[in-house]
Design an enzyme around this catalytic site. Sequence first.
Site, PDB file in Angstrom:
ATOM      1  N   ASN A 104      11.372   2.474  -4.919  1.00  0.00           N
ATOM      2  CA  ASN A 104      10.137   1.817  -5.362  1.00  0.00           C
ATOM      3  C   ASN A 104       9.059   2.197  -4.358  1.00  0.00           C
ATOM      4  O   ASN A 104       9.040   1.683  -3.245  1.00  0.00           O
ATOM      5  CB  ASN A 104      10.362   0.299  -5.394  1.00  0.00           C
ATOM      6  CG  ASN A 104       9.083  -0.473  -5.677  1.00  0.00           C
ATOM      7  OD1 ASN A 104       8.068   0.114  -6.051  1.00  0.00           O
ATOM      8  ND2 ASN A 104       9.148  -1.786  -5.505  1.00  0.00           N
ATOM      9  N   TRP A 105       8.185   3.090  -4.775  1.00  0.00           N
ATOM     10  CA  TRP A 105       7.151   3.578  -3.850  1.00  0.00           C
ATOM     11  C   TRP A 105       6.011   2.583  -3.680  1.00  0.00           C
ATOM     12  O   TRP A 105       5.130   2.789  -2.851  1.00  0.00           O
ATOM     13  CB  TRP A 105       6.628   4.935  -4.310  1.00  0.00           C
ATOM     14  CG  TRP A 105       7.484   6.086  -3.850  1.00  0.00           C
ATOM     15  CD1 TRP A 105       8.754   6.004  -3.341  1.00  0.00           C
ATOM     16  CD2 TRP A 105       7.131   7.476  -3.813  1.00  0.00           C
ATOM     17  NE1 TRP A 105       9.204   7.246  -3.000  1.00  0.00           N
ATOM     18  CE2 TRP A 105       8.236   8.172  -3.280  1.00  0.00           C
ATOM     19  CE3 TRP A 105       5.994   8.193  -4.197  1.00  0.00           C
ATOM     20  CZ2 TRP A 105       8.230   9.566  -3.116  1.00  0.00           C
ATOM     21  CZ3 TRP A 105       5.986   9.578  -4.037  1.00  0.00           C
ATOM     22  CH2 TRP A 105       7.094  10.245  -3.496  1.00  0.00           C
ATOM     23  N   LYS A 106       5.989   1.534  -4.521  1.00  0.00           N
ATOM     24  CA  LYS A 106       4.912   0.523  -4.431  1.00  0.00           C
ATOM     25  C   LYS A 106       3.553   1.247  -4.472  1.00  0.00           C
ATOM     26  O   LYS A 106       3.420   2.242  -5.168  1.00  0.00           O
ATOM     27  CB  LYS A 106       5.116  -0.340  -3.181  1.00  0.00           C
ATOM     28  CG  LYS A 106       6.536  -0.924  -3.124  1.00  0.00           C
ATOM     29  CD  LYS A 106       6.740  -1.954  -2.057  1.00  0.00           C
ATOM     30  CE  LYS A 106       8.177  -2.460  -2.133  1.00  0.00           C
ATOM     31  NZ  LYS A 106       8.452  -3.527  -1.175  1.00  0.00           N
TER      32      LYS A 106
ATOM     33  N   HIS B  10       9.068  -7.845 -10.040  1.00  0.00           N
ATOM     34  CA  HIS B  10       9.180  -7.682  -8.578  1.00  0.00           C
ATOM     35  C   HIS B  10       8.473  -8.843  -7.874  1.00  0.00           C
ATOM     36  O   HIS B  10       7.432  -9.313  -8.331  1.00  0.00           O
ATOM     37  CB  HIS B  10       8.572  -6.343  -8.153  1.00  0.00           C
ATOM     38  CG  HIS B  10       8.893  -6.003  -6.736  1.00  0.00           C
ATOM     39  ND1 HIS B  10       8.200  -6.553  -5.678  1.00  0.00           N
ATOM     40  CD2 HIS B  10       9.849  -5.208  -6.192  1.00  0.00           C
ATOM     41  CE1 HIS B  10       8.723  -6.091  -4.545  1.00  0.00           C
ATOM     42  NE2 HIS B  10       9.727  -5.282  -4.829  1.00  0.00           N
TER      43      HIS B  10
ATOM     44  N   GLU C 189       6.651  -8.983  -5.362  1.00  0.00           N
ATOM     45  CA  GLU C 189       5.250  -8.760  -4.980  1.00  0.00           C
ATOM     46  C   GLU C 189       4.321  -9.001  -6.159  1.00  0.00           C
ATOM     47  O   GLU C 189       3.206  -9.496  -5.990  1.00  0.00           O
ATOM     48  CB  GLU C 189       5.088  -7.354  -4.385  1.00  0.00           C
ATOM     49  CG  GLU C 189       5.694  -7.297  -2.984  1.00  0.00           C
ATOM     50  CD  GLU C 189       6.183  -5.933  -2.556  1.00  0.00           C
ATOM     51  OE1 GLU C 189       5.847  -4.923  -3.192  1.00  0.00           O
ATOM     52  OE2 GLU C 189       6.928  -5.889  -1.550  1.00  0.00           O
TER      53      GLU C 189
ATOM     54  N   GLU D 283      16.814  -9.358  -4.901  1.00  0.00           N
ATOM     55  CA  GLU D 283      15.993  -9.014  -3.735  1.00  0.00           C
ATOM     56  C   GLU D 283      15.502 -10.298  -3.063  1.00  0.00           C
ATOM     57  O   GLU D 283      14.479 -10.870  -3.493  1.00  0.00           O
ATOM     58  CB  GLU D 283      14.772  -8.194  -4.170  1.00  0.00           C
ATOM     59  CG  GLU D 283      15.117  -6.857  -4.773  1.00  0.00           C
ATOM     60  CD  GLU D 283      13.966  -5.874  -4.593  1.00  0.00           C
ATOM     61  OE1 GLU D 283      14.217  -4.815  -4.030  1.00  0.00           O
ATOM     62  OE2 GLU D 283      12.836  -6.187  -4.984  1.00  0.00           O
TER      63      GLU D 283
ATOM     64  N   GLY E  99      10.927  -5.505   3.234  1.00  0.00           N
ATOM     65  CA  GLY E  99       9.999  -4.926   4.200  1.00  0.00           C
ATOM     66  C   GLY E  99      10.056  -5.553   5.581  1.00  0.00           C
ATOM     67  O   GLY E  99       9.173  -5.324   6.404  1.00  0.00           O
TER      68      GLY E  99
ATOM     69  N   SER F  66      15.155  -4.155   2.590  1.00  0.00           N
ATOM     70  CA  SER F  66      15.449  -3.500   3.872  1.00  0.00           C
ATOM     71  C   SER F  66      16.732  -2.668   3.859  1.00  0.00           C
ATOM     72  O   SER F  66      17.448  -2.599   4.855  1.00  0.00           O
ATOM     73  CB  SER F  66      15.479  -4.535   5.012  1.00  0.00           C
ATOM     74  OG  SER F  66      14.199  -5.119   5.168  1.00  0.00           O
TER      75      SER F  66
ATOM     76  N   GLY G 166      10.631   0.874   1.418  1.00  0.00           N
ATOM     77  CA  GLY G 166      10.173   1.724   2.517  1.00  0.00           C
ATOM     78  C   GLY G 166      11.013   2.978   2.729  1.00  0.00           C
ATOM     79  O   GLY G 166      10.470   4.069   2.969  1.00  0.00           O
TER      80      GLY G 166
HETATM   81  P1  PGA Z   1      12.085  -2.599   1.203  1.00  0.00           P
HETATM   82  O1  PGA Z   1      11.551  -3.033  -0.245  1.00  0.00           O
HETATM   83  O2  PGA Z   1      13.256  -1.665   0.982  1.00  0.00           O
HETATM   84  O3  PGA Z   1      10.910  -1.911   1.848  1.00  0.00           O
HETATM   85  O4  PGA Z   1      12.506  -3.844   1.908  1.00  0.00           O
HETATM   86  C1  PGA Z   1      12.452  -3.311  -1.278  1.00  0.00           C
HETATM   87  C2  PGA Z   1      11.707  -3.675  -2.531  1.00  0.00           C
HETATM   88  O5  PGA Z   1      10.686  -4.358  -2.481  1.00  0.00           O
HETATM   89  O6  PGA Z   1      12.138  -3.269  -3.637  1.00  0.00           O
END
Ligand code: PGA
Length: 249
Positions: free
Chosen positions: A10-12, A93, A95, A163, A169, A208, A230
């Site tokens: 997931n490049w966000k 997600h 976010e 998640e 993150g 993470s 990330g």
């Molecule tokens: P992260 O993000 O690997 O940077 O913790 C995971 C995600 O939000 O899918």
Amino acid sequence: MTRRKLVAGNWKMNGMARDLDAVAAIAAAARAHPDVDVALCVPATLIAAAASRGEGVWIGAQDVHANDAGAHTGCLSAPMLVEAGARVVIVGHSERRADQNETSHDAWAKAAAAHRHAMQVILCVGETEAEREAGRAERVVQAQIEKSVPEDATGDWFTLAYEPRWAIGTGRTPTLEEIACIHAIARAKLRQMIGDTAAGIRILYGGSVTGANAGAILFTENVDGALVGGASLTAAKFVPIIAAAAAGN
Ligand code: PGA
């Protein structure tokens, strides 16, 4: 029931045209490990270009509107994403739940819309730190699954991702026992909702994940892959996670 591992990036809100070489390198690794499914959810601006560089990877999107077309300024529909080259989409997600006030019902409607257009869906659930500390992680995840998983979900198109928000993150992860516990509860909830079909649904862990911890996490019971933020941004970090998923096959 054996479920193929799925490693999804997931490049966000990261990724410019100059990053397409990373897509090509990740795709080469995916082709070298045909026993693992690999997805890369890039910003919508890169979907078409990534699809042309990403043979062997499911190029995907990070959100989709529940409607196919209409007066929704700034939004993208499943037919548009498919036409651009997306085969998969992340919905729900944390976010988007936090930044855009999306609900589990929204995630349900978006998953259904994507499925109508033959997309793969990765639907995210997970508790906050406060909810975990209050001993409510299991109930929160169960309730999110109840409200967001479509009734007709099958492993052919639907994947759940656990998640924990506090692990995203942050470099912090739950213990393997904690991951196994929530994944078992998630599978039991799916079984209650959709019966034996639940056995075919992949449940990813996200938060993470790195090349260093992927091997242990990916082969924890009921973990069928990883959703990676990330560490999916470069081939140097993402390819070891794909290799870790392949190593146990
Ligand atoms: P992260 O993000 O690997 O940077 O913790 C995971 C995600 O939000 O899918």
